[in-house]
Design a protein around this motif. Sequence first.
Motif, PDB file in Angstrom:
ATOM      1  N   ARG A  96       0.857  -1.171   0.000  1.00 59.14           N
ATOM      2  CA  ARG A  96       0.000   0.000   0.000  1.00 59.14           C
ATOM      3  C   ARG A  96       0.896   1.225   0.000  1.00 59.14           C
ATOM      4  O   ARG A  96       2.022   1.183   0.506  1.00 59.14           O
ATOM      5  CB  ARG A  96      -0.904   0.041   1.243  1.00 59.14           C
ATOM      6  CG  ARG A  96      -1.962  -1.044   1.272  1.00 59.14           C
ATOM      7  CD  ARG A  96      -2.818  -0.919   2.538  1.00 59.14           C
ATOM      8  NE  ARG A  96      -3.536   0.360   2.559  1.00 59.14           N
ATOM      9  CZ  ARG A  96      -3.317   1.322   3.474  1.00 59.14           C
ATOM     10  NH1 ARG A  96      -2.410   1.163   4.424  1.00 59.14           N
ATOM     11  NH2 ARG A  96      -4.012   2.444   3.440  1.00 59.14           N
ATOM     12  N   HIS A 126      -3.283   2.401   9.085  1.00 59.19           N
ATOM     13  CA  HIS A 126      -2.396   1.265   9.308  1.00 59.19           C
ATOM     14  C   HIS A 126      -3.129  -0.056   9.083  1.00 59.19           C
ATOM     15  O   HIS A 126      -4.248  -0.241   9.560  1.00 59.19           O
ATOM     16  CB  HIS A 126      -1.839   1.316  10.738  1.00 59.19           C
ATOM     17  CG  HIS A 126      -0.599   0.500  10.921  1.00 59.19           C
ATOM     18  ND1 HIS A 126      -0.577  -0.872  10.842  1.00 59.19           N
ATOM     19  CD2 HIS A 126       0.682   0.872  11.173  1.00 59.19           C
ATOM     20  CE1 HIS A 126       0.646  -1.323  11.044  1.00 59.19           C
ATOM     21  NE2 HIS A 126       1.430  -0.282  11.247  1.00 59.19           N
ATOM     22  N   THR A 127      -2.501  -0.958   8.360  1.00 63.25           N
ATOM     23  CA  THR A 127      -3.045  -2.289   8.127  1.00 63.25           C
ATOM     24  C   THR A 127      -2.438  -3.248   9.146  1.00 63.25           C
ATOM     25  O   THR A 127      -1.209  -3.350   9.249  1.00 63.25           O
ATOM     26  CB  THR A 127      -2.720  -2.778   6.705  1.00 63.25           C
ATOM     27  OG1 THR A 127      -3.211  -1.839   5.754  1.00 63.25           O
ATOM     28  CG2 THR A 127      -3.337  -4.145   6.445  1.00 63.25           C
ATOM     29  N   TRP A 130       0.983  -5.444   8.953  1.00 62.17           N
ATOM     30  CA  TRP A 130       1.868  -4.992   7.873  1.00 62.17           C
ATOM     31  C   TRP A 130       2.945  -4.072   8.438  1.00 62.17           C
ATOM     32  O   TRP A 130       2.788  -3.487   9.508  1.00 62.17           O
ATOM     33  CB  TRP A 130       1.067  -4.273   6.783  1.00 62.17           C
ATOM     34  CG  TRP A 130       0.279  -5.216   5.904  1.00 62.17           C
ATOM     35  CD1 TRP A 130      -0.357  -6.357   6.282  1.00 62.17           C
ATOM     36  CD2 TRP A 130       0.070  -5.102   4.492  1.00 62.17           C
ATOM     37  NE1 TRP A 130      -0.966  -6.958   5.216  1.00 62.17           N
ATOM     38  CE2 TRP A 130      -0.726  -6.206   4.092  1.00 62.17           C
ATOM     39  CE3 TRP A 130       0.438  -4.172   3.528  1.00 62.17           C
ATOM     40  CZ2 TRP A 130      -1.124  -6.413   2.777  1.00 62.17           C
ATOM     41  CZ3 TRP A 130       0.034  -4.370   2.210  1.00 62.17           C
ATOM     42  CH2 TRP A 130      -0.743  -5.482   1.842  1.00 62.17           C
ATOM     43  N   HIS A 131       4.055  -3.949   7.692  1.00 63.79           N
ATOM     44  CA  HIS A 131       5.207  -3.174   8.128  1.00 63.79           C
ATOM     45  C   HIS A 131       5.290  -1.870   7.331  1.00 63.79           C
ATOM     46  O   HIS A 131       4.869  -1.814   6.176  1.00 63.79           O
ATOM     47  CB  HIS A 131       6.494  -3.979   7.931  1.00 63.79           C
ATOM     48  CG  HIS A 131       6.365  -5.434   8.239  1.00 63.79           C
ATOM     49  ND1 HIS A 131       6.182  -5.899   9.518  1.00 63.79           N
ATOM     50  CD2 HIS A 131       6.372  -6.529   7.417  1.00 63.79           C
ATOM     51  CE1 HIS A 131       6.091  -7.222   9.489  1.00 63.79           C
ATOM     52  NE2 HIS A 131       6.191  -7.625   8.226  1.00 63.79           N
ATOM     53  N   ARG A 132       5.882  -0.851   7.942  1.00 67.01           N
ATOM     54  CA  ARG A 132       5.962   0.456   7.302  1.00 67.01           C
ATOM     55  C   ARG A 132       7.414   0.869   7.047  1.00 67.01           C
ATOM     56  O   ARG A 132       8.312   0.559   7.835  1.00 67.01           O
ATOM     57  CB  ARG A 132       5.288   1.519   8.169  1.00 67.01           C
ATOM     58  CG  ARG A 132       3.786   1.409   8.189  1.00 67.01           C
ATOM     59  CD  ARG A 132       3.153   2.674   8.730  1.00 67.01           C
ATOM     60  NE  ARG A 132       1.726   2.678   8.451  1.00 67.01           N
ATOM     61  CZ  ARG A 132       0.960   3.753   8.488  1.00 67.01           C
ATOM     62  NH1 ARG A 132       1.486   4.929   8.785  1.00 67.01           N
ATOM     63  NH2 ARG A 132      -0.324   3.674   8.224  1.00 67.01           N
ATOM     64  N   GLU A 194       3.350   0.552   3.059  1.00 65.62           N
ATOM     65  CA  GLU A 194       3.012  -0.562   3.927  1.00 65.62           C
ATOM     66  C   GLU A 194       3.165  -1.833   3.117  1.00 65.62           C
ATOM     67  O   GLU A 194       2.814  -1.871   1.936  1.00 65.62           O
ATOM     68  CB  GLU A 194       1.582  -0.451   4.448  1.00 65.62           C
ATOM     69  CG  GLU A 194       1.434   0.462   5.632  1.00 65.62           C
ATOM     70  CD  GLU A 194       0.175   0.153   6.424  1.00 65.62           C
ATOM     71  OE1 GLU A 194       0.136   0.482   7.608  1.00 65.62           O
ATOM     72  OE2 GLU A 194      -0.762  -0.433   5.847  1.00 65.62           O
ATOM     73  N   THR A 195       3.709  -2.849   3.748  1.00 60.02           N
ATOM     74  CA  THR A 195       3.910  -4.109   3.054  1.00 60.02           C
ATOM     75  C   THR A 195       3.781  -5.276   4.016  1.00 60.02           C
ATOM     76  O   THR A 195       4.098  -5.153   5.206  1.00 60.02           O
ATOM     77  CB  THR A 195       5.298  -4.144   2.374  1.00 60.02           C
ATOM     78  OG1 THR A 195       5.486  -5.402   1.719  1.00 60.02           O
ATOM     79  CG2 THR A 195       6.425  -3.918   3.380  1.00 60.02           C
ATOM     80  N   ASP A 196       3.312  -6.385   3.500  1.00 58.31           N
ATOM     81  CA  ASP A 196       3.295  -7.601   4.305  1.00 58.31           C
ATOM     82  C   ASP A 196       4.592  -8.370   4.126  1.00 58.31           C
ATOM     83  O   ASP A 196       4.774  -9.443   4.718  1.00 58.31           O
ATOM     84  CB  ASP A 196       2.092  -8.481   3.945  1.00 58.31           C
ATOM     85  CG  ASP A 196       2.176  -9.056   2.541  1.00 58.31           C
ATOM     86  OD1 ASP A 196       2.932  -8.509   1.705  1.00 58.31           O
ATOM     87  OD2 ASP A 196       1.467 -10.043   2.260  1.00 58.31           O
TER      88      ASP A 196
END
Length: 385
Positions: A96, A126-127, A130-132, A194-196
């Motif tokens: 994202r 924020h999801t 997931w990491h930012r 943001e990424t998983d």
Amino acid sequence: MLDARAHPSCISVAVSRAVGEAYAARNAAAQINCSETCFVLAFVPGDLDGRRVAAALEEALEGVPVFGCSSAGQITPHGYETDALLLLAFPKAHFRCSSILFEPLKPLSTTAIATAAQRHEKTFSHTAGWHRLGLIFADGLSKQEDVLISTLETVLDDLPLFGGSAGDALRFEDTYVLHQGRCYGNAATLLLLETDLPFRGFGFDHFLPGGTPIVITGADPDERKVFEINGAPAAQEYARLVGCAVADLSPQIFAENPLLIEYKDRHYVRAISDAGEDDALSFLAAIDDGLIMTLGQGQEIIRTLQSGLDIHDEQGRRPDFILGFDCVLRKLEIEQKQLGRAVSEVLCSAHVVGFNTYGEQHCGVHMNQTLVGVAFFGPDQRTLY
């Protein structure tokens, strides 16, 4: 055909070496599945007009957001290139994105940048799980990256930031960033991601401090110019220190003999871009009166590259891909030593894609002659940074 070793599975990589902005953009865009793409990073070679490329990509990619910058070289699945339009498509399945444009950079308002960055980060929802991280692309001729990255690092203190300065193949004439289908000079683009996918940031160079301390005794910090070193005309004293005549100073000499500063127990490169007729030296990063520096002693560049890119997660897995920001002066030294093919092999094997920069940003510092990157691992691996 692209080397199969360099094919990441978590992003799509598109390369076009076609002549002409519209043709190159359409050719590269045709390699991307727009419906599955969250955003695209574009690194544009110096022989293509950035405005035309941005407009052509906006049309060809059917409105998919495009960010990036002009580049002093590209790192494609073949390694180092100079004339390739490189697109990296980050899929919705794993990413994202939210963005902000800082314009103008010069004059720079730290208050305005800090306020805008904080506000933007708070509105980026924020999801869970997931990491930012943040990516910053700045006009490499703005001379504002030092203040910009330190400001962002301060106000976004829980967000790891990585970046590169836009270049133009050492012409020092026309650098720009891309933001939402448009081209901007004297500007910077901040991407909040943001990424998983777990990730790990890194930065390294191939220089160790050596010799006696060198003192900057006359400088113009705003223009990154040094007029005196050790009380002597800067170009003359630098030439004496490296053992050559002033007339022989060149980008190759500067690349192999940078000056280093110490900050928080680490040494960072402050690269020289050119020497003027007034015996002044122009730098690619912050410089000031009274700064104590040392001459860098180069180490074996292939060995340090292999060691720096030897990245694994706790299960021993290699990254799916590495987004790399590699200083153009490193590339210049590598080509001067006829090591381009060997270095490209290392970059290819490590799945590095990215561009050659006029400066790199990591840990709140703007530096030179460094390879800064973000290693992204496959899903369900632990994030380290």
